[in-house]
Design a protein around this motif. Structure first.
Motif, PDB file in Angstrom:
ATOM      1  N   GLU A 121      71.703  25.317  12.302  1.00 42.55           N
ATOM      2  CA  GLU A 121      72.010  24.269  13.270  1.00 42.55           C
ATOM      3  C   GLU A 121      70.816  24.000  14.183  1.00 42.55           C
ATOM      4  O   GLU A 121      70.503  22.841  14.501  1.00 42.55           O
ATOM      5  N   ALA A 122      70.144  25.086  14.607  1.00 39.96           N
ATOM      6  CA  ALA A 122      68.965  24.908  15.464  1.00 39.96           C
ATOM      7  C   ALA A 122      67.859  24.179  14.704  1.00 39.96           C
ATOM      8  O   ALA A 122      67.237  23.238  15.225  1.00 39.96           O
ATOM      9  N   ALA A 155      68.621  20.467  14.333  1.00 41.17           N
ATOM     10  CA  ALA A 155      68.360  19.678  15.544  1.00 41.17           C
ATOM     11  C   ALA A 155      66.870  19.367  15.682  1.00 41.17           C
ATOM     12  O   ALA A 155      66.479  18.243  16.048  1.00 41.17           O
ATOM     13  N   LEU A 157      63.105  19.865  23.542  1.00 41.51           N
ATOM     14  CA  LEU A 157      64.308  20.642  23.296  1.00 41.51           C
ATOM     15  C   LEU A 157      64.159  22.019  23.927  1.00 41.51           C
ATOM     16  O   LEU A 157      63.067  22.604  23.918  1.00 41.51           O
ATOM     17  N   LEU A 181      65.484  25.757  23.391  1.00 42.94           N
ATOM     18  CA  LEU A 181      66.178  26.647  22.470  1.00 42.94           C
ATOM     19  C   LEU A 181      66.540  27.928  23.217  1.00 42.94           C
ATOM     20  O   LEU A 181      65.694  28.781  23.444  1.00 42.94           O
ATOM     21  N   ILE A 222      69.696  23.635  22.686  1.00 48.84           N
ATOM     22  CA  ILE A 222      70.198  24.260  21.461  1.00 48.84           C
ATOM     23  C   ILE A 222      70.519  25.710  21.809  1.00 48.84           C
ATOM     24  O   ILE A 222      69.722  26.386  22.472  1.00 48.84           O
TER      25      ILE A 222
END
Length: 832
Positions: free
Chosen positions: A291-292, A295, A308, A310, A463
């Protein structure tokens, strides 16, 4: 064709300088380019600068415009996005543009600087009067030094310039003597700069093909046999390891059997071997990692700038996501940049990157030699390396077609530059991505409050990775109240009973232990029991740290019993008596990592103990050797400072002990709680990263403090809520902007007068939305023999702060305060 150019020079002045184009250079086709380097005359020196503008605007008639002396680059070294970034840094951090550009170009090795001396008219007069009347009796110099002064004047008497090395060699005059003659204006000193070839080469011995072999002796036969076995080519340094006279090779060269060549010297990337573990790029991604990565990949596919955050707990596999994202960038024809906070993390990262990307990677950090940095920089610029890993300054790597920037451990204070230009590598990375239309990922298990605040406000997409890989549990954390420990034992020990017992049990099971003791040296203060005086550095207003004579892992550090200042490096022997009252009762207060290592050797004589701090790790090879021993199991008990808390992935470590990490809660620093929480969380994350579960013991005098309590619970969100409430109430970042302004001078009276002058300006000037604290003595009031006062300025809006700082600098210039004596630290991380 333009007639003039504006050049940014590496001097502490907030302006550029106009020079005329050299007709000879222009005629030969060597026209300067915006973003290229030139050599220009400046204040009796020859400096390298960067061209920022070409134009035909003639300066005022009363201004003498000097010509450029040499064009070093006919094409731009810095592309447009980096030039725009340099302008932003100069504007945002209120820093001279020339000093920003100097930091962007790690090419000092390509310019050779040297000093030359010439005799002045005053010097000629002194020489003539000395010949007539003898040496002056008013001179304070001893007769030998007076004779050396006249020897210098005689050497320069013909009027030609002489290199400093030649003057010193011919007259035996030292630098201090020559400096004194310059101050008396007997001689003039000029700094020259000239282009230098910084390419690294090494001598190679090559067998000459089809050469007729005459009769040879045993040594000559041995060399030819060694060359033949190596394929006909061999480095000279390797050949010299043979047990033969050095003249033997010269004889073979004269006889035409061997030729000597210069070849590019190989760059040692370094890095750790895997020791049987999978590299990051070899792991299959779990659902959270997928999923990370998705993105990040979607952001790259859409194109354009996208920041982003994380947020992934320790052990969640962020590094694997980084590598997969970099591969996606390469597949899309883009390049990628990865920043790590310290050189200590580059060996592990370099080894993993080489395994994944081979020769496509380059390194940039301060541990490289100047020639190595220049070589790596040019490889990057030519597009030979599409992946770059490095520390803070690598954010300026001239990567073509940049698509992805990764900032690992984005919360780390090491990303803040502590000298001009005082930029923050994380924030500059975000702006670099903006100007390059790239994606930037800020990764951390403990994001800074600034980054978290930006994600809450929607500026960064967040994320989250909230589970460890393979569903491994987070380590259990036990708090040991050292107040209770003292009451029950009646004595003060470095290590609690529980930590000693659990360390022994862990070692008995064949597992590894890490103990954090976040102070260097043996004892961090030497105190007189009679008068209370601390032994301070003679250059800095700071207590000196005691270091015992070195043993074991410290053998290559400074030997001998000594006191050392960790700010300026000054060292002295330990006095027998107090320098103030002559008492013999000196007390060594506090325990550092060296004392911790000694005590562990006493407690666990069978353990294989290592130490990781600035005394045992002085270069990249030291860190590589230490980490290799740790990964292989040769070390099963490691003690060290916060260097051990950052990013290391050692699967055999199941116990982490934390000693004295909460002392920072008593410091006058609004970020103290955040630093303690981050340190405790990061070091706790070193435990249980393999198949066995981990355990953490935290020794603390503040078990009730929310930073300690939430770190023990692995509860970042609760900590952020609590700390944000405090910051909002006190109007501290991220709910305001903050700058530390330091006024400094070698003279205390001058520094105090200047700070009072600026203090009056702040108090009488209407500054909307600003609050100014000070002037006051800086927390470290004297540093490297320089006295320091400071202002702490907080503002609601960054634009208002920027206007106020520039107005302050303009006022300082009007009142004669030199720019180099004012430090402007925007978004200061430390207020010392």
């Amino acid at each position: 064709m333009p007639a003039f150019c504006d050049v940014a020079l590496p001097v502490p002045l907030d302006r550029t300088f106009t020079y005329a184009l050299n007709p000879e250079e222009a005629a030969s086709g060597r026209m300067p380019a915006v973003g290229g380097r030139v050599l220009v005359p400046f204040s009796g020196q020859r400096l390298m600068g960067v061209v920022v503008r070409l134009h035909d605007e003639c300066p005022a008639e009363d201004i003498e415009v000097k010509p450029i002396q040499q064009v070093l680059d006919a094409t731009a070294l810095l592309p447009d996005d980096l030039m725009r970034l340099a302008s932003w840094i100069a504007q945002y951090y209120v820093a001279p543009l020339g000093e920003v550009l100097r930091g962007m170009l790690p090419l000092a090795a390509e310019v050779k600087r040297q000093f030359v001396y010439t005799i002045t008219d005053t010097g000629r007069r002194v020489l003539y009067e000395g010949a007539q009347n003898g040496a002056s009796r008013r001179s304070r110099l001893v007769p030998e030094d007076q004779n050396r002064e006249y020897a210098v004047l005689n050497y320069l008497e013909d009027g030609t310039s002489a290199k400093a090395s030649a003057v010193r060699s011919a007259t035996r005059a030292g630098k201090a003597l020559l400096d004194g003659m310059v101050r008396k204006r007997w001689i003039a000193r000029e700094a020259l700069a000239e282009e230098r070839d910084a390419r690294r080469t090494e001598r190679i011995a090559v067998l000459v093909p089809d050469a007729r072999i005459p009769k040879l002796n045993q040594n000559q036969t041995a060399i030819l046999a060694e060359l033949a076995a190596a394929g006909g080519r061999m480095r000279l340094r390797d050949l010299r390891e043979l047990q033969v006279p050095q003249s033997t090779l010269g004889t073979l060269v004269k006889r035409g059997l061997v030729a000597m060549q210069d070849a590019p010297e190989a760059f040692h990337l370094g890095g750790l071997t895997s020791n049987g573990k999978k590299h990051a790029h070899e792991h299959a991604l779990n659902e959270a990692q997928m999923e990370a990565l998705s993105a990040i990949a979607i952001a790259m596919q859409h194109g354009g700038f996208k920041p982003l955050l994380l947020y992934g707990i320790t052990g969640s596999g962020k590094t694997t996501v980084y590598f997969a994202a970099m591969q996606r960038a390469l597949d899309a024809g883009k390049s990628a940049l990865m920043l790590v906070p310290e050189i200590g993390l580059t060996p592990a990262m370099a080894g993993q990157m080489f395994a994944a990307f081979g020769e496509q990677i380059a390194l940039l950090h301060s541990g490289l030699t100047p020639d190595e940095r220049a070589e790596q920089w040019h490889r990057i610029r030519r597009g030979e390396a599409r992946i770059v890993v490095g520390t803070r300054s690598a954010v300026f790597a001239p990567l073509p077609n940049l698509g992805l920037i990764l900032v690992d451990e984005e919360h780390d204070s090491s990303y803040k530059q502590e000298e001009t230009p005082r930029y923050h590598g994380r924030d500059v990375a975000v702006m670099r991505a903006k100007y390059s239309d790239a994606v930037v990922v800020l990764g951390s298990a403990t994001p800074s409050l600034e980054s978290w605040h930006n994600s809450e406000r929607g500026r960064y997409q967040r994320i989250e990775m909230l589970e460890r890989v393979a569903n491994r549990p987070l380590p259990s954390v036990e708090l040991v109240d050292m107040r209770t420990e003292f009451r029950e034992t009646g004595r003060e020990e470095i290590f609690s009973r529980g930590l000693v017992e659990q360390t022994q049990a862990t070692l008995d099971r064949g597992e590894q232990v890490i103990i954090l003791l976040n102070r260097r040296g043996y004892s961090f203060t030497v105190l007189c029991r009679s008068c209370g005086e601390k032994i301070e550095c003679e250059n800095c207003a700071i207590a000196m740290t005691y270091h015992k004579p070195v043993t074991g892992s410290d053998l290559h550090a400074h030997p001998g019993d000594r006191l050392e200042c960790h700010y300026c490096g000054f060292r002295r022997s330990v006095p027998k008596t107090c320098p103030k009252c002559s008492s013999e009762h000196l007390y060594y207060l506090g325990a550092g990592s060296q004392q911790g290592e000694e005590r562990l050797q006493e407690l666990f004589p069978g353990a294989r103990i290592g130490r990781m701090d600035r005394d045992t790790v002085r270069g990249r090879s030291d860190m590589e050797r230490l980490l290799t021993r740790l990964h292989s199991g040769e070390i099963n008990l490691l003690v060290g400072t916060q260097m051990i808390a950052k990013g290391h992935d050692i699967h055999g470590v199941t116990l982490v002990g934390v000693v004295g990490a909460d002392f920072a809660l008593g410091l006058p620093d609004f970020r103290a709680a955040e630093r303690v929480f981050q340190l405790l969380t990061q070091v706790s994350g070193r435990a249980g990263r393999g198949d066995l579960p981990g355990r953490v013991l935290v020794q603390t005098y503040h078990p009730e403090h929310y930073a300690v309590r939430y770190a023990a619970e692995h509860n970042y969100l609760r900590f952020v809520d609590k700390e944000s409430e405090y910051r909002r109430w006190m109007h501290y970042p991220p709910f305001s902007v903050l700058t530390n302004v330091v006024i400094q001078s070698e003279a205390l009276e001058e520094a105090a007068a200047w700070s009072q002058l600026l203090g009056r300006w702040f108090s009488t000037t209407r500054l909307e939305g600003l609050r100014v604290l000070g002037p006051a003595a800086a927390p470290i009031s004297r540093l490297k023999r320089i006295y320091r006062f400071h202002f702490v300025i907080r503002a609601d809006r960054r634009e208002a702060l920027g206007r106020a700082l520039r107005a302050m600098l303009a006022h300082a210039e009007e009142r004669g305060i030199p720019r180099r004596n004012i430090i402007v630290d925007v978004d200061a991380v430390h207020l010392a």
